[in-house]
Design an enzyme around this catalytic site. Structure first.
Site, mmCIF file in Angstrom:
data_model
loop_
_atom_site.group_PDB
_atom_site.id
_atom_site.type_symbol
_atom_site.label_atom_id
_atom_site.label_comp_id
_atom_site.label_asym_id
_atom_site.label_seq_id
_atom_site.Cartn_x
_atom_site.Cartn_y
_atom_site.Cartn_z
ATOM 1 N N GLN A 45 -46.534 91.351 -79.631
ATOM 2 C CA GLN A 45 -47.195 91.396 -78.324
ATOM 3 C C GLN A 45 -48.295 92.465 -78.259
ATOM 4 O O GLN A 45 -49.219 92.352 -77.460
ATOM 5 C CB GLN A 45 -46.154 91.657 -77.233
ATOM 6 C CG GLN A 45 -45.208 90.492 -76.962
ATOM 7 C CD GLN A 45 -45.916 89.286 -76.361
ATOM 8 O OE1 GLN A 45 -46.750 89.430 -75.465
ATOM 9 N NE2 GLN A 45 -45.575 88.105 -76.843
ATOM 10 N N LEU A 79 -63.029 91.145 -82.147
ATOM 11 C CA LEU A 79 -64.322 91.544 -82.704
ATOM 12 C C LEU A 79 -64.646 93.017 -82.483
ATOM 13 O O LEU A 79 -65.807 93.420 -82.577
ATOM 14 C CB LEU A 79 -65.427 90.664 -82.118
ATOM 15 C CG LEU A 79 -65.312 89.172 -82.453
ATOM 16 C CD1 LEU A 79 -66.432 88.388 -81.806
ATOM 17 C CD2 LEU A 79 -65.315 88.947 -83.960
ATOM 18 N N VAL A 118 -71.376 94.372 -76.584
ATOM 19 C CA VAL A 118 -72.665 93.707 -76.710
ATOM 20 C C VAL A 118 -72.598 92.291 -76.140
ATOM 21 O O VAL A 118 -73.486 91.849 -75.419
ATOM 22 C CB VAL A 118 -73.116 93.669 -78.185
ATOM 23 C CG1 VAL A 118 -74.463 92.954 -78.315
ATOM 24 C CG2 VAL A 118 -73.185 95.065 -78.766
ATOM 25 N N ASP A 171 -52.069 89.260 -89.313
ATOM 26 C CA ASP A 171 -52.873 90.339 -88.732
ATOM 27 C C ASP A 171 -52.041 91.355 -87.957
ATOM 28 O O ASP A 171 -52.596 92.120 -87.147
ATOM 29 C CB ASP A 171 -53.942 89.742 -87.795
ATOM 30 C CG ASP A 171 -55.203 89.337 -88.536
ATOM 31 O OD1 ASP A 171 -55.336 89.703 -89.718
ATOM 32 O OD2 ASP A 171 -56.042 88.630 -87.941
ATOM 33 N N HIS A 220 -61.233 95.636 -87.414
ATOM 34 C CA HIS A 220 -61.760 96.118 -88.695
ATOM 35 C C HIS A 220 -62.482 97.454 -88.566
ATOM 36 O O HIS A 220 -62.652 98.167 -89.566
ATOM 37 C CB HIS A 220 -62.701 95.071 -89.301
ATOM 38 C CG HIS A 220 -61.997 93.854 -89.798
ATOM 39 N ND1 HIS A 220 -61.176 93.863 -90.912
ATOM 40 C CD2 HIS A 220 -61.963 92.580 -89.327
ATOM 41 C CE1 HIS A 220 -60.689 92.647 -91.112
ATOM 42 N NE2 HIS A 220 -61.139 91.852 -90.161
ATOM 43 N N HIS A 224 -55.537 96.542 -93.931
ATOM 44 C CA HIS A 224 -54.732 95.973 -92.850
ATOM 45 C C HIS A 224 -53.745 94.929 -93.367
ATOM 46 O O HIS A 224 -52.723 94.662 -92.736
ATOM 47 C CB HIS A 224 -55.638 95.377 -91.761
ATOM 48 C CG HIS A 224 -56.213 94.035 -92.098
ATOM 49 N ND1 HIS A 224 -57.410 93.879 -92.756
ATOM 50 C CD2 HIS A 224 -55.752 92.779 -91.856
ATOM 51 C CE1 HIS A 224 -57.658 92.595 -92.902
ATOM 52 N NE2 HIS A 224 -56.674 91.896 -92.371
ATOM 53 N N ARG A 238 -62.077 67.959 -90.410
ATOM 54 C CA ARG A 238 -62.600 67.150 -91.524
ATOM 55 C C ARG A 238 -62.054 67.656 -92.855
ATOM 56 O O ARG A 238 -61.691 66.870 -93.730
ATOM 57 C CB ARG A 238 -64.129 67.197 -91.518
ATOM 58 C CG ARG A 238 -64.780 66.308 -92.572
ATOM 59 C CD ARG A 238 -66.280 66.194 -92.341
ATOM 60 N NE ARG A 238 -66.952 65.438 -93.387
ATOM 61 C CZ ARG A 238 -66.991 64.112 -93.450
ATOM 62 N NH1 ARG A 238 -66.396 63.396 -92.522
ATOM 63 N NH2 ARG A 238 -67.642 63.502 -94.436
#
Length: 356
Positions: free
Chosen positions: A135, A143, A149, A200, A208, A226, A329
């Site tokens: 959690q 990001l 930004v 992760d 990162h 990580h 695909r």
């Protein structure tokens, strides 16, 4: 014959003289009642299940070997061959029949994801998601500082991890259904899904930015990745929440499958230049024959894996830019091919334009 006479042929007397009509033989109905949880089945319940599925010829074999419900998830094709099921076709049918017992658990949960739509999650995956260690990913931006930004980039590692777990399950299940000769079992499927879900777990604040900028300056002597942190956090998650029993209850071999899951997250300890048949196999969780499973979550060979598939689509969605990669695909054309004694996940040449 007069009009008053019956036109029906008179019924002849019973040859036995009993005056009763011959009866259709009664169907044999098993007196054994199957419970919903196959793990509670004894030997006779397992034999009853085989009978209902049309595998009566193997009843005595399972009875002699005293195979109960708890052993069913471990009956692979090779294990059935050792038991005495000689024909390959019959072994594969038995494996598929047994796998169906836990292929679609009734207590799955459905997540409505903005990228992949409504997705089903196995109860063991839900159990992992509900832990405090998982959690915490709700509060780690996918990001990092890019949120300052692009205001729309507010998504986090939590939903990305769920998406990767889903795509990992889609890819391995597709390979299992299209290529039964690969002998992918439900333990393999579940382990790959868990690895995708937990790949992760070890990310720090701002993703990162933490391991590539903060750690090198704050602790230059520390070799921090990580992926290794995710493996450590996964161990911590299991021990703190007593998940070992849950793993076993859902058919996993705790020691071997835990090692397999962590190897998918971390990668091999040592990477050989040649991964051919003559080289030393760098993994312990699965043999070389199933080496293609290591290419699903974190592909160390060419970088084409479900982790990237999800963040390509998810990042573009939240950034408001176009995504040119179509994972569906790739999933449709993915096959396992053997080259130089090693089985690899490959795709059709006409899909290369999508990959590039």
């Amino acid at each position: 014959m007069s009009q008053g006479e019956s036109r029906k042929r008179p019924r002849s007397a019973s040859p036995s003289g009993a005056g009763t009509l011959p009866l259709t033989p009664e169907k044999r109905v098993s007196l054994v009642k199957l419970t919903s949880n196959y793990r509670d089945w004894g030997v006779e319940e397992v034999c009853c299940f085989l009978r209902t599925q049309g595998f009566e010829k193997f009843e005595q074999l399972f009875r002699d070997k005293k195979i109960s419900g708890i052993a069913l998830p471990y009956l692979t094709e090779s294990a059935l061959e050792e038991l005495g099921v000689s024909l390959l076709g019959e072994r594969l049918k038995l494996v598929n029949c047994i796998d169906a017992l836990w292929q679609k658990p009734i207590d799955v949960k459905v997540f409505n994801d903005p990228i992949h739509g409504h997705i089903e999650m196995h109860p063991l995956l839900v159990r992992i998601i509900d832990t405090p260690q998982f959690q915490r990913l709700r509060f780690i931006k996918q990001l990092g500082g890019l949120y300052f930004v692009f205001p729309g980039a507010s998504h986090n590692r939590f939903e990305h991890s769920i998406g990767v777990g889903y795509l990992a399950g889609q890819l391995v299940t597709g390979l299992k259904e299209r290529q039964p000769e690969l002998l992918i079992n439900e333990q393999d499927v579940l382990c790959v899904q868990i690895a995708g879900l937990c790949h992760d777990l070890g990310h720090g604040p701002f993703s990162h930015l933490f391991d590539r900028a903060f750690i090198p300056r704050a602790r230059p002597e520390k070799k921090w990745k990580h992926e290794i942190a995710s493996s450590m956090m996964f161990d911590h998650l299991i021990s703190c929440n007593d998940l070992k029993e849950d793993f076993v209850r859902h058919g996993l071999n705790f020691e071997d499958d835990l090692k397999f899951i962590k190897e998918q997250i971390e990668g091999p300890k040592t990477v050989a230049e040649d991964q051919g048949q003559g080289s030393k196999w760098p993994y312990e969780g699965r043999p070389r024959e199933k080496g293609f499973l290591y290419e699903i979550v974190a592909n160390k060979r060419n970088g084409i894996d479900v982790d990237k598939w999800d963040y390509f689509a998810r990042d573009c969605y939240h950034l408001g830019i176009r995504n040119n990669f179509d994972s569906s695909r790739f999933l449709a054309f993915a096959r396992v091919c053997e080259t130089k004694g090693t089985k690899l996940i490959c795709t059709r040449d006409k899909v290369l334009c999508v990959v590039r």
